[in-house]
Motif scaffolding. Sequence first.
Motif, PDB file in Angstrom:
ATOM      1  N   VAL A   1      14.136  35.577  39.102  1.00 49.77           N
ATOM      2  CA  VAL A   1      15.182  35.273  39.413  1.00 49.77           C
ATOM      3  C   VAL A   1      16.677  36.984  40.026  1.00 49.77           C
ATOM      4  CG1 VAL A   1      15.590  33.466  37.726  1.00 49.77           C
ATOM      5  CG2 VAL A   1      15.983  36.000  36.681  1.00 49.77           C
ATOM      6  N   THR A   2      15.117  37.925  39.594  1.00 48.88           N
ATOM      7  CA  THR A   2      15.724  39.290  40.729  1.00 48.88           C
ATOM      8  C   THR A   2      16.971  38.888  41.316  1.00 48.88           C
ATOM      9  OG1 THR A   2      13.346  40.337  40.186  1.00 48.88           O
ATOM     10  CG2 THR A   2      15.578  41.886  41.510  1.00 48.88           C
ATOM     11  N   PRO A   3      18.302  40.172  40.539  1.00 53.31           N
ATOM     12  CA  PRO A   3      19.758  39.214  41.331  1.00 53.31           C
ATOM     13  C   PRO A   3      19.932  39.599  42.697  1.00 53.31           C
ATOM     14  CG  PRO A   3      20.075  40.174  39.050  1.00 53.31           C
ATOM     15  CD  PRO A   3      18.724  40.725  39.332  1.00 53.31           C
ATOM     16  N   LEU A   4      19.428  41.230  43.389  1.00 49.86           N
ATOM     17  CA  LEU A   4      19.004  41.553  44.838  1.00 49.86           C
ATOM     18  C   LEU A   4      17.895  42.091  44.849  1.00 49.86           C
ATOM     19  CD1 LEU A   4      20.326  42.235  47.220  1.00 49.86           C
ATOM     20  CD2 LEU A   4      21.563  43.946  46.658  1.00 49.86           C
ATOM     21  N   LYS A   5      17.157  41.722  45.318  1.00 45.09           N
ATOM     22  CA  LYS A   5      15.595  42.663  46.042  1.00 45.09           C
ATOM     23  C   LYS A   5      15.415  42.479  47.790  1.00 45.09           C
ATOM     24  CE  LYS A   5      12.347  39.105  44.744  1.00 45.09           C
ATOM     25  NZ  LYS A   5      11.279  38.715  44.207  1.00 45.09           N
ATOM     26  N   GLY A   6      14.486  43.876  48.049  1.00 42.29           N
ATOM     27  CA  GLY A   6      14.853  43.474  49.225  1.00 42.29           C
ATOM     28  C   GLY A   6      13.169  44.556  49.804  1.00 42.29           C
ATOM     29  N   VAL A   7      13.007  44.848  51.520  1.00 42.36           N
ATOM     30  CA  VAL A   7      12.541  45.466  51.323  1.00 42.36           C
ATOM     31  C   VAL A   7      13.010  46.464  52.837  1.00 42.36           C
ATOM     32  CG1 VAL A   7      10.618  44.619  51.389  1.00 42.36           C
ATOM     33  CG2 VAL A   7      11.376  44.928  53.341  1.00 42.36           C
ATOM     34  N   PHE A   8      13.448  47.684  52.874  1.00 43.33           N
ATOM     35  CA  PHE A   8      14.110  48.314  53.967  1.00 43.33           C
ATOM     36  C   PHE A   8      13.187  50.199  54.706  1.00 43.33           C
ATOM     37  CE2 PHE A   8      14.802  50.366  49.810  1.00 43.33           C
ATOM     38  CZ  PHE A   8      14.806  51.788  49.762  1.00 43.33           C
ATOM     39  N   LEU A   9      13.000  50.296  55.199  1.00 37.78           N
ATOM     40  CA  LEU A   9      13.414  51.245  56.643  1.00 37.78           C
ATOM     41  C   LEU A   9      13.700  52.019  56.092  1.00 37.78           C
ATOM     42  CD1 LEU A   9      11.156  49.591  59.193  1.00 37.78           C
ATOM     43  CD2 LEU A   9       9.587  50.079  57.293  1.00 37.78           C
ATOM     44  N   GLY A  10      12.963  53.723  56.027  1.00 39.31           N
ATOM     45  CA  GLY A  10      13.968  54.843  56.239  1.00 39.31           C
ATOM     46  C   GLY A  10      14.767  54.563  54.941  1.00 39.31           C
ATOM     47  N   GLY A  11      15.481  56.389  54.787  1.00 40.65           N
ATOM     48  CA  GLY A  11      16.216  56.278  53.873  1.00 40.65           C
ATOM     49  C   GLY A  11      16.289  56.784  52.536  1.00 40.65           C
ATOM     50  N   GLY A  12      14.839  57.620  52.860  1.00 46.44           N
ATOM     51  CA  GLY A  12      14.927  58.432  52.038  1.00 46.44           C
ATOM     52  C   GLY A  12      15.071  58.232  50.210  1.00 46.44           C
ATOM     53  N   GLN A  13      15.526  59.160  49.841  1.00 45.30           N
ATOM     54  CA  GLN A  13      15.706  58.936  48.433  1.00 45.30           C
ATOM     55  C   GLN A  13      17.027  57.884  48.377  1.00 45.30           C
ATOM     56  OE1 GLN A  13      13.467  60.094  45.631  1.00 45.30           O
ATOM     57  NE2 GLN A  13      12.438  60.966  47.260  1.00 45.30           N
ATOM     58  N   HIS A  14      17.260  57.153  46.929  1.00 45.40           N
ATOM     59  CA  HIS A  14      18.276  56.008  47.295  1.00 45.40           C
ATOM     60  C   HIS A  14      18.415  56.461  45.928  1.00 45.40           C
ATOM     61  CE1 HIS A  14      15.037  52.846  45.965  1.00 45.40           C
ATOM     62  NE2 HIS A  14      15.799  52.779  45.571  1.00 45.40           N
ATOM     63  N   LYS A  15      20.589  55.739  45.527  1.00 40.85           N
ATOM     64  CA  LYS A  15      20.798  55.715  44.392  1.00 40.85           C
ATOM     65  C   LYS A  15      21.070  53.965  44.163  1.00 40.85           C
ATOM     66  CE  LYS A  15      24.196  57.264  41.344  1.00 40.85           C
ATOM     67  NZ  LYS A  15      25.346  58.469  40.818  1.00 40.85           N
ATOM     68  N   LEU A  16      21.205  53.814  43.097  1.00 39.42           N
ATOM     69  CA  LEU A  16      21.922  52.195  43.121  1.00 39.42           C
ATOM     70  C   LEU A  16      22.529  51.845  42.006  1.00 39.42           C
ATOM     71  CD1 LEU A  16      21.863  49.137  43.906  1.00 39.42           C
ATOM     72  CD2 LEU A  16      20.054  48.769  41.469  1.00 39.42           C
ATOM     73  N   ASN A  17      24.144  51.328  42.209  1.00 41.39           N
ATOM     74  CA  ASN A  17      25.284  51.043  40.791  1.00 41.39           C
ATOM     75  C   ASN A  17      25.901  49.939  41.047  1.00 41.39           C
ATOM     76  OD1 ASN A  17      25.678  54.132  40.879  1.00 41.39           O
ATOM     77  ND2 ASN A  17      26.344  54.286  43.128  1.00 41.39           N
ATOM     78  N   VAL A  18      25.897  49.822  39.535  1.00 41.27           N
ATOM     79  CA  VAL A  18      25.915  48.111  39.595  1.00 41.27           C
ATOM     80  C   VAL A  18      26.842  48.019  38.630  1.00 41.27           C
ATOM     81  CG1 VAL A  18      25.171  45.734  39.036  1.00 41.27           C
ATOM     82  CG2 VAL A  18      23.823  47.686  40.572  1.00 41.27           C
ATOM     83  N   SER A  19      28.107  47.009  39.172  1.00 41.70           N
ATOM     84  CA  SER A  19      29.181  46.733  38.121  1.00 41.70           C
ATOM     85  C   SER A  19      29.529  45.505  38.050  1.00 41.70           C
ATOM     86  CB  SER A  19      30.435  47.607  38.347  1.00 41.70           C
ATOM     87  OG  SER A  19      31.055  46.598  39.922  1.00 41.70           O
ATOM     88  N   VAL A  20      29.711  45.000  36.923  1.00 43.67           N
ATOM     89  CA  VAL A  20      29.852  43.339  36.694  1.00 43.67           C
ATOM     90  C   VAL A  20      31.335  43.201  36.119  1.00 43.67           C
ATOM     91  CG1 VAL A  20      29.486  41.384  35.908  1.00 43.67           C
ATOM     92  CG2 VAL A  20      27.351  43.047  36.883  1.00 43.67           C
ATOM     93  N   ASP A  21      32.206  42.479  36.431  1.00 47.28           N
ATOM     94  CA  ASP A  21      33.375  42.128  35.696  1.00 47.28           C
ATOM     95  C   ASP A  21      33.379  40.438  35.409  1.00 47.28           C
ATOM     96  OD1 ASP A  21      35.666  43.014  34.386  1.00 47.28           O
ATOM     97  OD2 ASP A  21      36.507  41.954  36.223  1.00 47.28           O
TER      98      ASP A  21
END
Length: 292
Positions: free
Chosen positions: A267-287
């Motif tokens: 039930v992971t809310p969002l997952k996937g694969v990507f090419l490139g990107g280097g380092q990434h940062k994830l921000n999540v907010s829920v209201d």
Amino acid sequence: MRYKVVHKTTYLYTDPVSVCHNRVMLTPRGDSRTHCESHRIKIQPTPTAVNRREDFFGNLVHCFSLEESHRQLNVTATSRVTIESFELPPKHESPSWESVRDAVLTADDPGWWDASLATFDSPRIKRAQTFAGYAALSLTPTRPILEAACDLTERIHRDFTYDTAVTTVSTPTDEAFRMRKGVCQDFAHVQIACLRSLGVPARYVSGYLRTVPPPGQPRKIGADESHAWLSVYCGRNIGWIDFDPTNNCVCTTDHVPVAWGRDYGDVTPLKGVFLGGGQHKLNVSVDVAPLD
């Protein structure tokens, strides 16, 4: 209760991403008490392909692909949902946990098929004698299943410390159990492991929890969180009842279910694969904003 739920996810990349494929599971699912009145997902940049399907457990899944260079991905899910209240049957009048277990095991319960799927090991939850021993202090012989489940919920809430710094989404359940620390995902996994180790059907539930600000303080937009709890099968006359060990309660109108499965991996809310990107940062907010 009626709610407007806004779930925003942002990925920021140091280098361009050339292509990505993602699975989104953010649509509140309906049942006898939950009614999703409307739902939409906005994706930026605009994906080249989007499709929608139901998974094995009946959860609604959106899949999308991006095939253009981008340094930022935004996914915003907006839902309006109604949660109906219910009255829990008297705990002492519920069937014994052994009778519920045995009726599922022998297929005498009309709901045995769905319930039996929640009794086996899953990738993140493995039955073990250590879990069975801990659970046995609550699931004593012939004890009514609602009493037993509530007692186990209370003990995990009391014995475990909520600590966001000690576990990650990949922390094994037995490690969280050994440390007696973790977050809502860990608490749900531990309680499911305890119940399954004694043959009681239990499944993982992801969703949202409405938070109430201190008296006199305004709600903080985006302060609500994705949450996790579990659902226990309590027999043919009661069905599935949701328990929240993080907050030591039976789930009522403050909990908005989105998806359920064997464990978090389903039930992971969002997952996937990507090419490139280097380092990434994830921000999540829920209201989670009440409409009434």
